[in-house]
Design a protein around this motif. Structure first.
Motif, short mmCIF file in Angstrom:
data_model
loop_
_atom_site.label_atom_id
_atom_site.label_comp_id
_atom_site.label_asym_id
_atom_site.label_seq_id
_atom_site.Cartn_x
_atom_site.Cartn_y
_atom_site.Cartn_z
N ILE A 2 0.86 -1.19 0.00
CA ILE A 2 0.00 0.00 0.00
C ILE A 2 0.89 1.23 0.00
O ILE A 2 1.95 1.25 0.65
N VAL A 3 0.47 2.29 -0.71
CA VAL A 3 1.14 3.58 -0.66
C VAL A 3 0.22 4.56 0.06
O VAL A 3 -0.93 4.75 -0.35
N HIS A 4 0.73 5.15 1.12
CA HIS A 4 -0.08 6.04 1.98
C HIS A 4 0.50 7.46 1.89
O HIS A 4 1.56 7.74 2.44
N PHE A 5 -0.21 8.34 1.19
CA PHE A 5 0.23 9.73 1.00
C PHE A 5 -0.22 10.61 2.16
O PHE A 5 -1.38 10.55 2.58
N HIS A 6 0.71 11.46 2.62
CA HIS A 6 0.37 12.46 3.64
C HIS A 6 0.58 13.89 3.14
O HIS A 6 0.26 14.84 3.84
N ILE A 7 1.13 14.02 1.94
CA ILE A 7 1.32 15.31 1.30
C ILE A 7 0.93 15.19 -0.17
O ILE A 7 0.92 14.08 -0.72
N PRO A 8 0.61 16.30 -0.83
CA PRO A 8 0.27 16.25 -2.26
C PRO A 8 1.52 16.17 -3.13
O PRO A 8 1.93 17.14 -3.76
N ALA A 9 2.14 14.99 -3.15
CA ALA A 9 3.35 14.77 -3.95
C ALA A 9 2.93 14.38 -5.36
O ALA A 9 2.72 13.20 -5.66
N LEU A 10 2.82 15.38 -6.23
CA LEU A 10 2.23 15.16 -7.55
C LEU A 10 3.02 14.17 -8.41
O LEU A 10 2.45 13.32 -9.08
N MET A 11 4.34 14.31 -8.40
CA MET A 11 5.16 13.43 -9.24
C MET A 11 5.07 11.98 -8.78
O MET A 11 5.00 11.05 -9.59
N MET A 12 5.07 11.78 -7.47
CA MET A 12 4.97 10.42 -6.95
C MET A 12 3.60 9.83 -7.25
O MET A 12 3.46 8.66 -7.61
N ALA A 13 2.56 10.66 -7.07
CA ALA A 13 1.20 10.19 -7.35
C ALA A 13 1.06 9.81 -8.82
O ALA A 13 0.41 8.80 -9.16
N MET A 14 1.68 10.59 -9.70
CA MET A 14 1.62 10.29 -11.13
C MET A 14 2.28 8.95 -11.42
O MET A 14 1.73 8.14 -12.19
N TYR A 15 3.42 8.69 -10.80
CA TYR A 15 4.11 7.42 -11.05
C TYR A 15 3.26 6.24 -10.56
O TYR A 15 3.12 5.23 -11.26
N VAL A 16 2.71 6.37 -9.34
CA VAL A 16 1.90 5.28 -8.79
C VAL A 16 0.68 5.02 -9.67
O VAL A 16 0.32 3.88 -9.93
N ARG A 17 0.06 6.09 -10.16
CA ARG A 17 -1.15 5.96 -11.00
C ARG A 17 -0.83 5.30 -12.34
O ARG A 17 -1.56 4.42 -12.82
N LEU A 18 0.28 5.71 -12.97
CA LEU A 18 0.58 5.25 -14.33
C LEU A 18 1.30 3.92 -14.41
O LEU A 18 1.13 3.16 -15.37
N PHE A 19 2.12 3.62 -13.39
CA PHE A 19 3.02 2.47 -13.52
C PHE A 19 2.82 1.37 -12.47
O PHE A 19 3.59 0.42 -12.44
N THR A 20 1.83 1.52 -11.59
CA THR A 20 1.56 0.45 -10.61
C THR A 20 0.05 0.24 -10.49
O THR A 20 -0.74 1.05 -10.98
N ARG A 21 -0.30 -0.81 -9.81
CA ARG A 21 -1.71 -1.07 -9.49
C ARG A 21 -1.89 -1.15 -7.98
O ARG A 21 -2.79 -1.81 -7.47
N LEU A 22 -1.01 -0.46 -7.27
CA LEU A 22 -1.03 -0.50 -5.81
C LEU A 22 -2.22 0.29 -5.26
O LEU A 22 -2.56 1.36 -5.77
N PRO A 23 -2.87 -0.20 -4.19
CA PRO A 23 -3.90 0.59 -3.52
C PRO A 23 -3.28 1.82 -2.86
O PRO A 23 -2.15 1.75 -2.34
N VAL A 24 -3.99 2.95 -2.89
CA VAL A 24 -3.45 4.18 -2.33
C VAL A 24 -4.41 4.77 -1.30
O VAL A 24 -5.64 4.68 -1.42
N ILE A 25 -3.80 5.40 -0.29
CA ILE A 25 -4.52 6.11 0.77
C ILE A 25 -4.00 7.53 0.79
O ILE A 25 -2.81 7.77 0.58
N ARG A 26 -4.88 8.48 1.04
CA ARG A 26 -4.45 9.88 1.19
C ARG A 26 -4.97 10.42 2.52
O ARG A 26 -6.17 10.61 2.69
N SER A 27 -4.08 10.64 3.48
CA SER A 27 -4.45 11.37 4.69
C SER A 27 -4.54 12.84 4.33
O SER A 27 -3.71 13.36 3.58
N TRP A 28 -5.55 13.54 4.87
CA TRP A 28 -5.76 14.94 4.51
C TRP A 28 -5.58 15.81 5.75
O TRP A 28 -6.37 15.76 6.67
N HIS A 29 -4.50 16.61 5.75
CA HIS A 29 -4.13 17.43 6.91
C HIS A 29 -4.41 18.92 6.72
O HIS A 29 -4.18 19.70 7.63
#
Length: 337
Positions: free
Chosen positions: A67-94
């Motif tokens: 699982i990839v758990h985002f705590h910040i809006p890391a756009l480049m990392m999110a783009m990589y996860v979306r385009l090149f993996t099928r991993l489930p993602v979580i976004r904590s919103w602070h």
């Protein structure tokens, strides 16, 4: 189970929050944290830094997270996860969701995809997210605090008298100018932790000398434990971890009610804590509350006990991480297999 956390690696609330989660998860969970401002290979200076594509590519290939758990809006990392993996993602919103959704947030939500599971830190934050998009999935997960992490103070601070103060970064949203006014009105010993004296004088002039400025400190929670009363002057706090740290250190607290999750904390109060927090930003009234607390030991004790029961019943990191957060992780893995 392996969890990859995408975080802000600079000192601050998000760094401490992620560290808390990692320390409190079930023993079988393996975690790794990367993000902007870190010292790892290809760490970027912001979430838009293209170097972070290479950072997350390398880490996903070597760490192999579930699982990839985002705590910040890391756009480049999110783009990589979306385009090149099928991993489930979580976004904590602070961050606040009270206004209109900004472009960066819209882009980030698109990159996270419809399968992303959101963990806003307060009910107010969740209401804002639902207003932006009623179809998103998620639930409120509070910023918890480790109760067992009480700081023992070997050398208590030498206090001239009853000591008030606050801890926070040098930011107008923290309401430092109000603390200066309160220190002047009450005439009590006051500590300002997180801001240097030079910074304070440049912003508030000679009136800043009403406070003993301690500058940034490696352990703000330790300084909280040295105060008789913590005065919350913030204008906005999504879910103020510093308040929970006061409860954990059994330090008295009073203040203004900032926009965000503080109202939710007060909703769990049995009564005493509600009496020393005010909605209007009236420094004279808050000064009167501080002075009355300095003279009333029984009231101080009741407020501390009220804060403690709130912490134990709702914000215990060990219980929340091993219970609610682990349930979220397990559900996502089951859904994605």
């Amino acid at each position: 189970m392996k969890i990859l956390y995408i975080s802000d690696r600079r000192d601050g609330g998000i760094l401490r929050h992620v560290r808390c989660l990692r320390e409190c998860l079930s023993p079988e969970v393996e975690t790794l944290e990367i993000g902007k401002g870190g010292d790892e290979e290809f760490a970027g200076k912001s979430g838009h830094d293209i170097k972070e594509i290479w950072q997350i590519r390398r880490v996903i290939k070597t760490f192999k997270p579930d699982i990839v758990h985002f705590h910040i809006p890391a756009l480049m990392m999110a783009m990589y996860v979306r385009l090149f993996t099928r991993l489930p993602v979580i976004r904590s919103w602070h961050t606040p969701t009270t206004g209109e959704e900004g472009l960066k947030d819209k882009v980030m939500r698109w990159l996270m995809g419809r399968g992303c599971y959101y963990l806003p830190v307060s009910s107010k934050t969740w209401e804002g997210l639902m207003r932006w998009d009623s179809g998103i999935k998620g639930e409120v997960f509070y910023n918890p605090v480790r109760i067992g992490n009480h700081v023992e103070h070997v050398e208590p601070v030498e206090k001239v008298a009853f000591t008030l103060g606050t801890v926070g970064r040098c930011d107008p949203a923290k309401g430092w100018s109000d603390l200066v006014t309160i220190a002047k009105i009450t005439g009590l010993h006051c500590l300002g932790v997180g801001v240097t004296e030079d910074e304070a004088i440049s912003k508030f002039g000679d009136s800043a000398k009403a406070i003993e400025w301690k500058g940034p400190q490696p352990n703000g929670r330790e300084w909280i434990g040295k105060m008789d009363v913590f005065v919350l002057t913030s204008k906005h706090e999504e879910m103020p971890t510093v308040v929970l740290e006061c409860f954990a250190e059994k330090t008295l607290i009073c203040g203004f009610i900032p926009e965000g999750g503080m109202s939710e904390i007060l909703s769990f109060s049995a009564g005493p804590l509600k009496e020393v927090f005010i909605k209007e930003r009236d420094t004279t009234r808050l000064s009167e509350i501080v002075i009355s607390l300095s003279n009333d030991e029984s009231k101080r004790k009741a407020i501390v006990e009220d804060g403690w029961q709130i912490l134990v019943n709702h914000f215990d990191a060990e219980k929340n991480c091993r219970g609610q957060l682990m349930d979220v992780y397990r559900r996502l893995l089951t859904t994605n297999h």
